[in-house]
Enzyme design. Structure first.
Site, PDB file in Angstrom:
ATOM      1  N   GLY A  84      68.707  30.731  31.207  1.00 11.15           N
ATOM      2  CA  GLY A  84      67.403  30.525  31.830  1.00 11.15           C
ATOM      3  C   GLY A  84      66.786  31.786  32.390  1.00 11.15           C
ATOM      4  O   GLY A  84      67.265  32.901  32.188  1.00 11.15           O
ATOM      5  N   ASP A  85      65.697  31.586  33.119  1.00  5.16           N
ATOM      6  CA  ASP A  85      64.862  32.670  33.627  1.00  5.16           C
ATOM      7  C   ASP A  85      65.080  32.830  35.137  1.00  5.16           C
ATOM      8  O   ASP A  85      66.223  32.905  35.590  1.00  5.16           O
ATOM      9  CB  ASP A  85      63.389  32.367  33.284  1.00  5.16           C
ATOM     10  N   LEU A 152      67.824  23.367  35.747  1.00  5.48           N
ATOM     11  CA  LEU A 152      69.161  23.433  35.173  1.00  5.48           C
ATOM     12  C   LEU A 152      69.349  24.755  34.453  1.00  5.48           C
ATOM     13  O   LEU A 152      68.435  25.242  33.793  1.00  5.48           O
ATOM     14  CB  LEU A 152      69.399  22.304  34.171  1.00  5.48           C
ATOM     15  N   GLY A 165      74.835  25.071  36.716  1.00  4.19           N
ATOM     16  CA  GLY A 165      74.526  23.653  36.656  1.00  4.19           C
ATOM     17  C   GLY A 165      73.111  23.322  37.066  1.00  4.19           C
ATOM     18  O   GLY A 165      72.153  23.809  36.465  1.00  4.19           O
ATOM     19  N   CYS A 183      61.273  29.525  36.552  1.00  2.00           N
ATOM     20  CA  CYS A 183      61.779  29.342  35.181  1.00  2.00           C
ATOM     21  C   CYS A 183      60.849  29.959  34.143  1.00  2.00           C
ATOM     22  O   CYS A 183      60.878  29.584  32.960  1.00  2.00           O
ATOM     23  CB  CYS A 183      62.012  27.858  34.881  1.00  2.00           C
TER      24      CYS A 183
END
Length: 229
Positions: A84-85, A152, A165, A183
């Site tokens: 992710g970011d 997430l 998580g 995100c």
């Protein structure tokens, strides 16, 4: 008579308020121990002090403050090895880090992420809220996919053990998200249980509901244990 396989045991660690870097070190030790077969699967449930984290695909431009501004606001900035970011953590956000052997839970990373989303969707339903998925995006959303309530980001080790998580917004200071492009998505809002319900449910209540749905969906029984040394 139909027989049922016994539930798999999973350790449960309730960490309280834990600095992000410390929780990251916990996960790395647990991943190594789980890979070696020294410990069972483990679920960490905790909160973080105000922290901005950068995932492995993060664009640094999605942090909207300078290093000096971050320091002035007491904000930690941590490079993480999750997917992710950019995201934001703060007290009032329930964070869950399952450290588990994926081959014992379907061996499908995409399915695993969808199951984590389902844990949150069922938890929201307990409060009369409709959680949703958005095609092409990860996390749980409300209001027709216009506002994210749970982020997430996961990692799978070379030995097939998960870490990182979910982060469910119960009652964090949502103004903190204005310091980043959450995100990497600029055209959608961030919300919380407190904002949606008008009052914040007790974090311990949310934790118990998340735990119940997690155990049911993953077919485990969670046994409390002490925090990692």
């Amino acid at each position: 008579m139909t027989s049922h396989a016994p539930l798999r045991r999973m350790d449960l660690i309730r960490g309280g308020l834990v600095p992000y870097a410390e929780a990251l070190a916990w996960q790395r030790r647990l991943v190594a121990a789980r890979s070696a077969g020294e410990v069972p699967d483990t679920l960490l449930l905790l909160e973080h002090p105000p922290t901005i984290t950068l995932g492995v695909r993060a664009d640094p431009a999605h942090v909207l403050l300078s290093a000096e501004q971050l320091a002035g606001r007491g904000l930690a900035l941590v490079a993480s090895d999750r997917g992710g970011d950019v995201t934001y953590h703060a007290p009032g956000q329930l964070v869950g880090y399952p450290v588990l052997k994926l081959s014992h839970h379907g061996a499908d990373l995409g399915r695993y992420v969808r199951t984590l989303e389902e844990v949150i969707i069922r938890t929201l339903a307990d409060y009369g809220l409709v959680g949703e998925r958005v095609a092409g995006l990860t996390g749980v959303w409300v209001h027709g996919g216009t506002a994210k309530i749970c982020a997430l980001g996961v990692r799978l080790s070379a030995s097939g053990v998960t870490s990182h998580g979910f982060a469910l917004n119960v009652a964090p200071d949502l103004a903190g998200f204005a310091q980043i492009v959450p995100c990497g998505i600029s055209d959608r809002a961030v919300t919380s249980l407190e904002a949606l319900l008008g009052t914040a449910p007790a974090l311990v209540d949310v934790e118990q509901r998340v735990l119940a749905h997690f155990c049911a969906l993953f077919g485990v029984t969670c046994e409390p244990r002490d925090t990692p040394s």
